[in-house]
Design an enzyme around this catalytic site. Structure first.
Site, PDB file in Angstrom:
ATOM      1  CB  CYS A 129      12.679  46.934  70.602  1.00  0.00           C
ATOM      2  SG  CYS A 129      12.106  45.570  71.653  1.00  0.00           S
ATOM      3  CB  CYS A 170      25.824  37.904  70.948  1.00  0.00           C
ATOM      4  SG  CYS A 170      24.745  38.659  72.182  1.00  0.00           S
ATOM      5  CB  CYS A 246      48.436  25.369  39.267  1.00  0.00           C
ATOM      6  SG  CYS A 246      49.399  25.929  40.688  1.00  0.00           S
ATOM      7  CB  CYS A 299      62.247  53.893  -2.104  1.00  0.00           C
ATOM      8  SG  CYS A 299      62.714  55.635  -2.241  1.00  0.00           S
TER       9      CYS A 299
END
Length: 532
Positions: A129, A170, A246, A299
């Site tokens: 800042c 960081c 599984c 048919c």
């Protein structure tokens, strides 16, 4: 593979008539000794159930191992484990092979001594800042980068909301160091306590989400449990909730199918392609409105609902005048090879799929019906225990029933395996002659197992609670012997699949779960105190 397990259709294969004159008591002792020698000893399960309550203990157990070996703080050990997907053995292997420095560098762990904020000047410029901030309002990380608490907090909040809370790095440019989770927790909780709780939850769930050896149980609705394995992830497990699955693909337990084959089978079953096949075989497009028409009489002149008559044989529009063997002004005797070939192939493909699916579904249905036998068999056993005092061991009917369930499941899933093994999926792996030989080998073993299994099914349904002691004793020996035979045939089928079929593939890799005589492995509860 040996052939002494094979049984001809004329022989019972589960009882030796030549031994009828032997002492029944000696025969029973020999039979029980044989079964005990062939039955795998019960071992402690290598798979663990991690409940919501034991999740923290399980994570702490692995963290503590790394802390003890490497003499690290808790959050440093957790950072290492998250980077290496909670594989403690991998962490220790990298440490031994490449040393501490490389191990820490790759994971973003910084062990350098850093300054204390009390040693800083009264005011510090925050490089984010660009304000002069009092020294008591800034925080320094292990990497020695210092920023104001407001900037740190905003950085942490953004990362947590983005789902990156497991490894928040960081803010400094090109710094790979992972921030101290205690600092993150303190700064975020001062601004938003709920978000701090979310951060802790993400760290905890990382043990499952990022762990190759831990997966959520796929039960629906979700039971809240996870399963941890110790060895090969190609294993079928049973959760504490009863769900069998599984571990590799999280689908239902499907051995002796490989995961790839089962995935193809599921798509085949739910795909509308088979409906399309049926339509192409049994319907024709109207030459006028193009709607599908299904023939419902003998048919060959059919009439669409739009009123258009056409020839069923060739699909061409015609008039409505016809006799039993011809249509006025129409001839379609020319053979169209491509169309006929495609139609015949479609019919063959549909018939082949139907053959395997019907048998797979039939055994699945039988498995559901036979599950109702549990209560019936238990009721018979209770009756015998109360009314017969000559024998105290009535576990053999239950053992036979469990063997029936396991073998029925194996037979059911052997049909999807056969559909793909000898179909288009592995077509390039074998010549037609090789495929025929291997298919005959597989089907011989499959049919032997199926025949013995059905005989065992018949035995389990007998009203043995009303038998005399002599007849009951005879049935006991037969069921024990037949159960052992079915177990051996299951093993031989798996060996045939694993070594003679899948083991010979050159261009594809299909692995199956190894045969377990005791069925799907039941995961044991994890110790909430030790995490083991």
């Amino acid at each position: 593979m040996e052939d002494d397990y094979y049984v001809s259709s004329e022989e019972e294969g589960y009882y030796d008539d030549e031994e009828d004159n032997d002492d029944p008591e000696n025969l029973e002792e020999e039979m029980m000794a044989y079964v005990e020698s062939e039955t795998p000893k019960c071992e402690v399960s290598s798979t663990k159930v991690i409940s919501k309550e034991s999740l923290l203990a399980a994570q702490r157990g692995d963290v503590q191992r790394v802390m003890d070996v490497l003499s690290l703080k808790e959050y440093h050990a957790r950072t290492l484990l998250i980077h290496y997907r909670w594989d403690v053995d991998k962490v220790l292997a990298v440490y031994v092979e490449r040393g501490k420095e490389l191990l820490y560098e790759k994971a973003g762990v910084t062990m350098a001594e850093h300054d204390d904020t009390s040693q800083l000047s009264s005011e510090v410029m925050c490089d984010i800042c660009m304000d002069e901030i009092p020294a008591n309002e800034v925080t320094i990380m292990d990497c020695n980068h210092v920023f104001c608490n407001e900037c740190w907090t905003e950085h942490f909040i953004v990362k947590i909301n983005e789902g990156q809370s497991r490894r928040i790095k960081c803010m400094a440019h090109k710094c790979n160091a992972v921030c101290d989770e205690a600092i993150i927790r303190n700064l975020v909780s001062a601004r938003d306590p709920n978000l701090a709780e979310k951060f802790d939850r993400f760290l905890l769930e990382s043990y499952i989400e990022d762990n190759r050896k831990v997966k959520w149980c796929p039960s629906i609705p979700h039971c809240g449990n996870a399963i941890r394995i110790e060895e090969d992830e190609l294993i079928e497990v049973e959760c504490a909730c009863g769900k069998q699955f599984c571990f590799s693909c999280l689908c239902e337990a499907h051995s002796p199918c490989s995961c790839q084959m089962w995935d193809h089978w599921l798509k085949k079953c739910v795909d509308e392609s088979e409906t399309v096949n049926y339509i192409s075989v049994n319907t024709k497009h109207c030459p006028k409105c193009n709607k599908l028409v299904e023939k419902n009489g003998g048919c060959n002149l059919v009439t669409c609902i739009c009123g258009q008559p056409f020839c069923w044989l060739c699909g061409a529009p015609t008039g409505s005048d016809h006799t039993w063997d011809s249509i006025a002004g129409h001839e379609c005797g020319r053979f169209k090879e491509d169309e006929e070939t495609d139609l015949e192939q479609t019919k063959k493909d549909l018939f082949r799929y139907t053959h395997y699916f019907n048998r797979f579904q039939a055994h699945k249905d039988s498995l559901k019906l036979e599950a109702a036998l549990k209560k019936t068999v238990q009721r018979k056993i209770t009756y015998l225990e109360e009314n017969l005092s000559s024998s105290k061991d009535y576990s053999w009917p239950t053992d036979a029933l469990n063997r029936l369930f396991r073998s029925r499941r194996i037979i059911a899933y052997s049909y999807p395996f056969a559909y793909h093994m000898f179909g288009d999926l592995l077509k390039k792996e074998m010549t037609l002659e090789q495929r025929t030989i291997k298919q005959n080998l597989f089907e011989d073993q499959q049919q032997q197992l199926e025949a013995s299994m059905e005989k065992l099914s018949m035995f389990t349904e007998e009203p043995f609670d009303h038998y005399s002691e002599e007849k009951l004793h005879d049935l006991k020996l037969r069921m024990i012997n037949l159960s052992t035979l079915v177990d051996k045939l299951c093993l031989k089928l798996f060996e045939c699949i694993e070594y003679d079929l899948l083991g010979q593939l050159q261009f594809s890799v299909h692995r199956i779960v190894s045969y377990n005589s005791n069925g799907v492995e039941k995961a044991s509860e994890i110790n909430s105190l030790s995490g083991c």
